[in-house]
Scaffold this motif. Structure first.
Motif, PDB file in Angstrom:
ATOM      1  N   UNK A 233       0.724  -1.244   0.152  1.00 50.77           N
ATOM      2  CA  UNK A 233      -0.096  -0.098  -0.067  1.00 50.77           C
ATOM      3  C   UNK A 233       0.769   1.236   0.265  1.00 50.77           C
ATOM      4  N   UNK A 234       0.244   2.063  -0.822  1.00 56.66           N
ATOM      5  CA  UNK A 234       1.320   3.615  -0.907  1.00 56.66           C
ATOM      6  C   UNK A 234       1.557   4.239   0.537  1.00 56.66           C
ATOM      7  N   UNK A 235       0.473   4.153   1.428  1.00 54.95           N
ATOM      8  CA  UNK A 235       0.556   4.935   2.629  1.00 54.95           C
ATOM      9  C   UNK A 235       1.669   4.017   3.756  1.00 54.95           C
ATOM     10  N   UNK A 236       1.930   2.672   3.267  1.00 51.67           N
ATOM     11  CA  UNK A 236       2.776   1.933   4.151  1.00 51.67           C
ATOM     12  C   UNK A 236       4.295   1.647   3.548  1.00 51.67           C
ATOM     13  N   UNK A 237       4.041   1.124   2.165  1.00 53.70           N
ATOM     14  CA  UNK A 237       5.358   0.712   1.753  1.00 53.70           C
ATOM     15  C   UNK A 237       5.801   1.673   0.969  1.00 53.70           C
ATOM     16  N   UNK A 238       5.031   2.524   0.038  1.00 47.81           N
ATOM     17  CA  UNK A 238       5.572   3.669  -0.618  1.00 47.81           C
ATOM     18  C   UNK A 238       6.156   4.596   0.432  1.00 47.81           C
ATOM     19  N   UNK A 239       5.455   4.976   1.556  1.00 45.88           N
ATOM     20  CA  UNK A 239       5.976   5.963   2.295  1.00 45.88           C
ATOM     21  C   UNK A 239       7.221   5.610   2.919  1.00 45.88           C
ATOM     22  N   UNK A 240       7.616   4.301   3.223  1.00 41.50           N
ATOM     23  CA  UNK A 240       8.832   3.700   3.877  1.00 41.50           C
ATOM     24  C   UNK A 240       9.854   3.842   2.775  1.00 41.50           C
ATOM     25  N   UNK A 241       9.512   3.628   1.432  1.00 41.99           N
ATOM     26  CA  UNK A 241      10.449   3.840   0.457  1.00 41.99           C
ATOM     27  C   UNK A 241      10.904   5.275   0.594  1.00 41.99           C
TER      28      UNK A 241
END
Length: 505
Positions: A233-241
């Motif tokens: 998910x963007x708010x999890x994986x995308x944000x962490x990246x």
């Protein structure tokens, strides 16, 4: 109303892939998400779940980034020659071509795009783009520069000055859902040609083609850690990246709203950033335009990928003398489109990618009606399974309307009457937007074409054409349509550093 079609079955190889296990691809290994969380992949033509995929957590992103960091700093990739990198990309291109039907059907099942589009864009475009970047791997070079002696006492009078082009490091890449495989290759190709390592996050709606590609990168022989594919998910994986301190560069394609969040997240270690964001492209039709070409292009490009494309000519500016004729032609073209599941070979307009996207598009259509735009065609979601919105056309629009100012990302076109013959006013109207990604002018007058194309502030301007740039040219925007360029030789610059080397002798 266009005819609505049914869906045939997918090929056995595609069904076998879709129904299989879909894990994260980290350090050349398939692994479960550390949280065991899964995401559902929905067929937008039916609303049914067709696959479940491991959803990366921040912990998984950290593992992928560290694998890419190790591969860049200490692995064989760092010392591999450019020819060897090119050979790997060429081998991957051949493997993609061999899996063409599976890629095409997977793209259709996840995005809803028509099969005719997927069959051309998925295996053929992906193959050719990989070959294009393979060619660039051996063409990256610095310069030998002239140097004047320094006018200081004791300064060396004999010296050598040169520049080197070196990979920027670990590249994080976040890919959208509207053209998943093509966008993946568009980002992966230049990064690998430049010598970077990659952590790529496909969109949560459309992760399957990237995971199929990951299988082929392993088969092609890419070393451990060079390519990591982490759906989430963007708010999890995308944000962490975006926040990870070991990521040197991020490339994002998506909405302008999320692009701003990416920029904020990259401030920590001042990552280099490429952003390909929203658009509200003008389609300018002058009184001498050849309508036998302009009208079919308006329909084809306006409803391409169900309007879910960043270069969509959703803002049509038409001279008053041909306004009625243009609207009649686009209406007829829109209503000739065949609506249905993308797997049906007759389909020319598939579903929107998700129920949420359908609701968003419907809200814009409702806003257009409320603001007084004239609904010419379409306008209401179809009462059937899946996320279908018919091709919708509004006339009588003006620059203050929400449907004219904001990116809808759906099959909705707006037509505004140009009541002026003053080219400067036409240019001013075309530029009255926060975006600047694409645009086109339709005229048989070369002077008019050049004046308008020069005046429109957009990364791409077509003259009697409206399309995304060819792989050899750049794709990128002015204003809030983004930073930097994808495709072409310019895309390589985003993954390279320039080092100046000075030697006194």
């Amino acid at each position: 109303m266009p005819e609505v079609l049914d869906a045939p079955s997918m090929a056995a190889a595609t069904e076998q892939f879709i129904s299989g296990e879909h894990q994260l691809f980290i350090n050349n290994m398939w692994v479960d998400a550390s949280s065991n969380e899964m995401l559902n992949v929905i067929n937008p033509a039916s609303g049914e779940t067709i696959a479940t995929v491991s959803a990366a957590s921040a912990e998984d992103i950290d593992a992928a980034v560290n694998a890419a960091r190790q591969a860049f700093d200490h692995g064989p990739w760092r010392t591999m020659g450019a020819t060897a990198r090119a050979e790997l990309l060429l081998k991957l291109a051949d493997l993609v071509a061999a899996q063409g039907q599976t890629f095409a059907e997977t793209e259709v099942l996840c995005t809803g795009m028509p099969m005719a589009t997927a069959a051309a864009m998925a295996p053929i475009v992906a193959r050719d783009w990989l070959r294009y970047y393979a060619g660039w791997a051996t063409k990256i070079s610095g310069e030998t520069l002239a140097q004047d002696p320094l006018p200081f006492p004791g300064a060396a009078t004999e010296s050598f000055l040169m520049t080197r082009k070196e990979p920027v490091g670990v590249a994080a890449q976040i890919v959208p859902w509207n053209f998943p495989l093509g966008m993946t290759i568009m980002k992966l190709g230049p990064a690998l040609a430049a010598g970077c390592t990659v952590v790529l996050k496909p969109d949560e709606h459309t992760p399957l083609s990237a995971l199929l590609l990951a299988r082929l990168t392993k088969e092609a022989g890419f070393p451990d850690g060079v390519i990591n594919i982490v759906p989430g998910y963007g708010h999890v994986a995308g944000a962490a990246l975006a926040e990870h301190p070991l990521v040197d560069k991020i490339s994002f394609t998506g909405s302008t709203e999320v692009g701003r969040k990416i920029v904020d997240a990259c401030k920590g270690n001042l990552k280099k950033v490429t952003l390909e964001l929203g658009g509200k492209s003008p389609f300018i039709v002058m009184p001498d335009a050849d309508l036998t070409k302009a009208i079919p292009m308006a329909v084809m490009q306006g409803y391409f990928l169900q309007g879910q494309n960043c270069v969509c000519p959703s803002r049509m500016l038409v001279h008053h003398s041909i306004y009625d004729q243009f609207i009649e032609g686009v209406k007829a073209g829109a209503e000739s489109l065949m609506i249905g599941p993308g797997l049906n070979p007759e389909t020319t307009l598939g579903p929107l990618v998700s129920a949420r996207q359908l609701s968003r598009v419907q809200s814009y259509v409702d806003a257009g009606k409320a603001e007084g735009a004239e609904l010419i065609s379409g306008g209401a979601a179809l009462d059937r399974p899946g996320h279908f919105m018919p091709p919708t056309l509004f006339a009588g629009c003006n620059r203050e309307m929400k449907i004219v100012r904001e990116e809808i990302f759906g099959p909705v076109l707006t037509v505004t009457k140009l009541a002026t013959d003053d080219i400067a006013e036409v240019i001013d109207y075309a530029n009255d937007t926060v975006y600047g990604l694409n645009g086109s002018v339709w005229t048989e007058n070369i002077g008019t074409a050049m004046r308008i194309s020069s005046g429109v502030r957009s990364g791409i301007v077509g003259i009697n054409a409206h399309t995304m740039s060819d792989i050899h040219g750049g794709l990128g925007g002015y204003k809030q349509s983004g930073w930097g360029r994808e495709m072409g030789s310019e895309s390589l610059d985003a993954y390279l550093e320039t080092k100046t080397v000075i030697m006194h002798y």
